[in-house]
Design a protein around this motif. Structure first.
Motif, mmCIF file in Angstrom:
data_model
loop_
_atom_site.group_PDB
_atom_site.id
_atom_site.type_symbol
_atom_site.label_atom_id
_atom_site.label_comp_id
_atom_site.label_asym_id
_atom_site.label_seq_id
_atom_site.Cartn_x
_atom_site.Cartn_y
_atom_site.Cartn_z
ATOM 1 N N HIS A 67 0.896 -1.154 0.000
ATOM 2 C CA HIS A 67 0.000 0.000 0.000
ATOM 3 C C HIS A 67 0.938 1.209 0.000
ATOM 4 N N THR A 68 0.767 2.110 -0.961
ATOM 5 C CA THR A 68 1.718 3.211 -1.096
ATOM 6 C C THR A 68 1.025 4.565 -1.117
ATOM 7 N N ARG A 69 1.812 5.581 -0.749
ATOM 8 C CA ARG A 69 1.412 6.982 -0.888
ATOM 9 C C ARG A 69 2.570 7.700 -1.566
ATOM 10 N N ALA A 70 2.269 8.475 -2.582
ATOM 11 C CA ALA A 70 3.290 9.259 -3.283
ATOM 12 C C ALA A 70 2.956 10.732 -3.096
ATOM 13 N N THR A 71 3.909 11.485 -2.572
ATOM 14 C CA THR A 71 3.730 12.913 -2.332
ATOM 15 C C THR A 71 4.723 13.682 -3.180
ATOM 16 N N PRO A 72 4.247 14.585 -4.058
ATOM 17 C CA PRO A 72 5.176 15.411 -4.827
ATOM 18 C C PRO A 72 5.958 16.325 -3.877
ATOM 19 N N LEU A 73 7.243 16.458 -4.112
ATOM 20 C CA LEU A 73 8.087 17.326 -3.297
ATOM 21 C C LEU A 73 8.477 18.542 -4.126
ATOM 22 N N LEU A 74 8.391 19.720 -3.517
ATOM 23 C CA LEU A 74 8.711 20.967 -4.206
ATOM 24 C C LEU A 74 9.927 21.622 -3.568
ATOM 25 N N THR A 75 10.740 22.248 -4.394
ATOM 26 C CA THR A 75 11.927 22.943 -3.895
ATOM 27 C C THR A 75 11.526 24.297 -3.309
ATOM 28 N N VAL A 76 12.449 24.930 -2.600
ATOM 29 C CA VAL A 76 12.235 26.273 -2.079
ATOM 30 C C VAL A 76 11.951 27.230 -3.234
ATOM 31 N N ASP A 77 12.713 27.123 -4.316
ATOM 32 C CA ASP A 77 12.504 27.997 -5.473
ATOM 33 C C ASP A 77 11.118 27.814 -6.087
ATOM 34 N N GLU A 78 10.646 26.584 -6.142
ATOM 35 C CA GLU A 78 9.315 26.336 -6.707
ATOM 36 C C GLU A 78 8.217 26.959 -5.841
ATOM 37 N N ILE A 79 8.363 26.888 -4.534
ATOM 38 C CA ILE A 79 7.374 27.513 -3.649
ATOM 39 C C ILE A 79 7.469 29.031 -3.754
ATOM 40 N N ASP A 80 8.680 29.570 -3.874
ATOM 41 C CA ASP A 80 8.816 31.018 -4.083
ATOM 42 C C ASP A 80 8.093 31.444 -5.355
ATOM 43 N N GLU A 81 8.266 30.688 -6.431
ATOM 44 C CA GLU A 81 7.583 30.995 -7.680
ATOM 45 C C GLU A 81 6.068 30.914 -7.502
ATOM 46 N N ALA A 82 5.601 29.890 -6.823
ATOM 47 C CA ALA A 82 4.162 29.731 -6.593
ATOM 48 C C ALA A 82 3.603 30.893 -5.774
ATOM 49 N N SER A 83 4.369 31.364 -4.803
ATOM 50 C CA SER A 83 3.877 32.447 -3.942
ATOM 51 C C SER A 83 3.762 33.773 -4.694
ATOM 52 N N ARG A 84 4.463 33.904 -5.808
ATOM 53 C CA ARG A 84 4.400 35.132 -6.613
ATOM 54 C C ARG A 84 3.265 35.111 -7.630
ATOM 55 N N ARG A 85 2.663 33.974 -7.871
ATOM 56 C CA ARG A 85 1.581 33.889 -8.862
ATOM 57 C C ARG A 85 0.278 34.416 -8.269
ATOM 58 N N GLN A 86 -0.429 35.169 -9.087
ATOM 59 C CA GLN A 86 -1.725 35.707 -8.679
ATOM 60 C C GLN A 86 -2.798 34.628 -8.865
ATOM 61 N N VAL A 87 -3.595 34.433 -7.852
ATOM 62 C CA VAL A 87 -4.655 33.428 -7.889
ATOM 63 C C VAL A 87 -5.971 34.118 -7.529
ATOM 64 N N ALA A 88 -6.945 34.023 -8.411
ATOM 65 C CA ALA A 88 -8.273 34.584 -8.135
ATOM 66 C C ALA A 88 -9.049 33.551 -7.327
ATOM 67 N N PHE A 89 -9.268 33.857 -6.052
ATOM 68 C CA PHE A 89 -9.944 32.919 -5.167
ATOM 69 C C PHE A 89 -10.870 33.675 -4.232
ATOM 70 N N ARG A 90 -12.035 33.120 -3.996
ATOM 71 C CA ARG A 90 -12.979 33.651 -3.019
ATOM 72 C C ARG A 90 -13.308 32.516 -2.067
ATOM 73 N N ALA A 91 -13.091 32.732 -0.771
ATOM 74 C CA ALA A 91 -13.395 31.707 0.223
ATOM 75 C C ALA A 91 -14.900 31.477 0.290
ATOM 76 N N PRO A 92 -15.325 30.270 0.624
ATOM 77 C CA PRO A 92 -16.769 30.005 0.742
ATOM 78 C C PRO A 92 -17.412 30.965 1.728
ATOM 79 N N GLY A 93 -18.556 31.510 1.321
ATOM 80 C CA GLY A 93 -19.292 32.419 2.188
ATOM 81 C C GLY A 93 -18.801 33.850 2.180
ATOM 82 N N SER A 94 -17.740 34.138 1.456
ATOM 83 C CA SER A 94 -17.198 35.509 1.416
ATOM 84 C C SER A 94 -17.903 36.359 0.391
#
Length: 106
Positions: free
Chosen positions: A79-106
């Motif tokens: 029985h296996t679980r596979a988790t993608p691993l991201l580098t520090v640079d990849e998370i930095d890049e992700a944090s700079r991307r604009q994401v249009a999101f509205r929380a439920p009920g907002s």
């Protein structure tokens, strides 16, 4: 190359196979499967507790990881679980991307 954390638990049949061929036999088998798809095993450790095996594997793409995962799960030995691993640079890049999101009920 994308990295994946693999956590696995042997079934009783898988454990019998491990006892028969030993950890080095399983390492050889894992290396062969991963390298056949252009990947590399960075680390492989046996454990006890919730997980019997922990690995970090590099694959050229997520489809290769999915192919191995499907094949291993179909065997019924693990029985296996596979988790993608991201580098520090990849998370930095992700944090700079604009994401249009509205929380439920907002």
């Amino acid at each position: 190359m994308p990295k994946f954390l693999i956590q696995a638990t042997y079934t009783s049949e898988g454990t019998k196979g491990l006892l028969k061929e030993g950890a080095s036999g399983r390492r050889t088998a894992v290396d062969q499967v991963v390298s056949s798809l252009g990947g590399k095993v960075e680390a492989m450790y046996f454990a006890f507790g919730q997980d019997d095996l922990v690995m970090i594997i590099d694959f050229p793409d997520p489809v290769s990881m999915a192919a191995v995962s499907l094949t291993v799960k179909a065997s019924g030995a693990l029985h296996t679980r596979a988790t993608p691993l991201l580098t520090v640079d990849e998370i930095d890049e992700a944090s700079r991307r604009q994401v249009a999101f509205r929380a439920p009920g907002s």
